[in-house]
Design a protein around this motif. Structure first.
Motif, mmCIF file in Angstrom:
data_model
loop_
_atom_site.group_PDB
_atom_site.id
_atom_site.type_symbol
_atom_site.label_atom_id
_atom_site.label_comp_id
_atom_site.label_asym_id
_atom_site.label_seq_id
_atom_site.Cartn_x
_atom_site.Cartn_y
_atom_site.Cartn_z
ATOM 1 N N ALA A 93 39.980 33.579 37.510
ATOM 2 C CA ALA A 93 40.732 34.295 36.422
ATOM 3 C C ALA A 93 40.023 34.194 35.221
ATOM 4 C CB ALA A 93 42.267 34.235 36.266
ATOM 5 N N VAL A 94 39.594 33.201 34.841
ATOM 6 C CA VAL A 94 38.770 33.104 33.346
ATOM 7 C C VAL A 94 37.644 33.485 33.431
ATOM 8 C CG1 VAL A 94 37.943 31.318 32.001
ATOM 9 C CG2 VAL A 94 40.110 30.986 32.830
ATOM 10 N N SER A 95 36.878 33.443 34.730
ATOM 11 C CA SER A 95 35.495 34.149 34.761
ATOM 12 C C SER A 95 35.638 35.600 34.987
ATOM 13 C CB SER A 95 34.938 33.589 36.175
ATOM 14 O OG SER A 95 34.549 32.164 36.021
ATOM 15 N N LEU A 96 36.751 36.071 35.437
ATOM 16 C CA LEU A 96 36.852 37.463 35.300
ATOM 17 C C LEU A 96 37.042 38.181 33.920
ATOM 18 C CD1 LEU A 96 37.288 40.365 36.785
ATOM 19 C CD2 LEU A 96 39.840 39.812 36.976
ATOM 20 N N GLY A 97 38.065 37.450 33.234
ATOM 21 C CA GLY A 97 38.269 37.885 31.669
ATOM 22 C C GLY A 97 37.000 37.779 30.944
ATOM 23 N N VAL A 98 36.057 36.416 31.182
ATOM 24 C CA VAL A 98 34.737 36.349 30.236
ATOM 25 C C VAL A 98 33.806 37.309 30.499
ATOM 26 C CG1 VAL A 98 32.980 34.748 30.125
ATOM 27 C CG2 VAL A 98 35.483 33.742 30.240
#
Length: 258
Positions: A93-98
């Motif tokens: 989820a963090v990678s998607l947001g980043v």
């Protein structure tokens, strides 16, 4: 002779020229593509091992404090150690947001996800290897087992979305956005995980991370309501991407009013 000598560059000039070329040289393909995935794999494995172990071996009477501190401190330390290599995501989820805010090349998104999920499997497997069968079974291997009925799904889903939004926002604004990023980002991100677990652990378990959910679920073979721990965090990643891009990002990040 003097004229010939004056036309030759000095040793200092040569060294400066070499240093300049070295600084402008492109990173090796290993450093650009392989090393970040290795860091994500290793960091996810260590973080999820500590997180699962804190749940399986939770001492009686500590409530949510032990898992909250273990998850938060483990994540903050792992980001501090490996963040300069991969960005220290350890969470799909963090990678998607980043990626949505421009902090990750799209060619690395899928490799990051695969590395994080594999790291989750390794971390969960290590937890099973070092704990007793009784403790492991009682805690379902650290997998999220708080949902007992369909009636809980709305509150769990909303809780996961809001808590993961807080986490991804801490990453994007603390480590990527130029106007707000800070060297204290690892501490802030780890602290966000801690407060989320303390506040919302009783509602959803405060997973906030599909890799943290997937590894223990696979190793313990516990899949009840597993989809919730994918949908909630990934929706949060999309929300933070839109929020930063449209409203609160810096001039280079916002899509409008640049």
């Amino acid at each position: 002779m003097a004229a010939a000598d004056s036309s030759c560059p000095s040793t200092k000039e040569v060294m400066v020229d070499i240093d300049s070329k070295h600084q402008h040289a492109k990173p090796h393909w290993y450093e650009r593509y392989v090393q970040p995935c290795v860091a994500e794999l290793l960091g996810s494995a260590l973080f999820i091992f500590i997180g699962c172990l804190s749940v399986v071996e939770d001492a009686g009477g500590t409530g949510r404090l032990q898992p909250a501190l273990a998850h938060g401190l483990a994540l903050g330390l792992t980001i501090a150690v490996l963040g300069n290599i991969s960005g220290g995501h350890f969470n799909p989820a963090v990678s998607l947001g980043v990626w949505l805010v421009g902090g990750l090349n799209i060619t690395m998104l899928i490799p990051y996800w695969i590395s994080q999920l594999c790291g989750g499997i390794i971390g969960a497997s290590l937890t099973k290897a070092v704990t007793t069968d009784e403790h492991y079974a009682n805690a379902t291997g650290g997998a999220f087992s708080g949902i007992a009925a369909d009636e809980q799904i709305p509150s769990v889903l909303v809780g996961e979305i809001v808590m993961t939004t807080f986490l991804v926002l801490a990453v994007c604004m603390g480590a990527i956005n130029e106007e707000t990023k800070t060297p204290l980002a690892p501490f802030c991100i780890g602290l966000t995980v801690t407060v989320d677990i303390l506040a919302g652990g009783a509602i959803s378990g405060a997973c906030m991370n599909p890799a943290r959910a997937f590894g223990p679920a696979l190793v313990a073979n516990y899949w009840d309501y597993h989809w919730v721990y994918w949908v909630g965090p990934m929706v949060a990643g999309l929300l933070v991407g839109a929020l930063v891009r449209l409203l609160i990002g810096d001039r280079t990040t916002r899509l409008f009013l640049k």
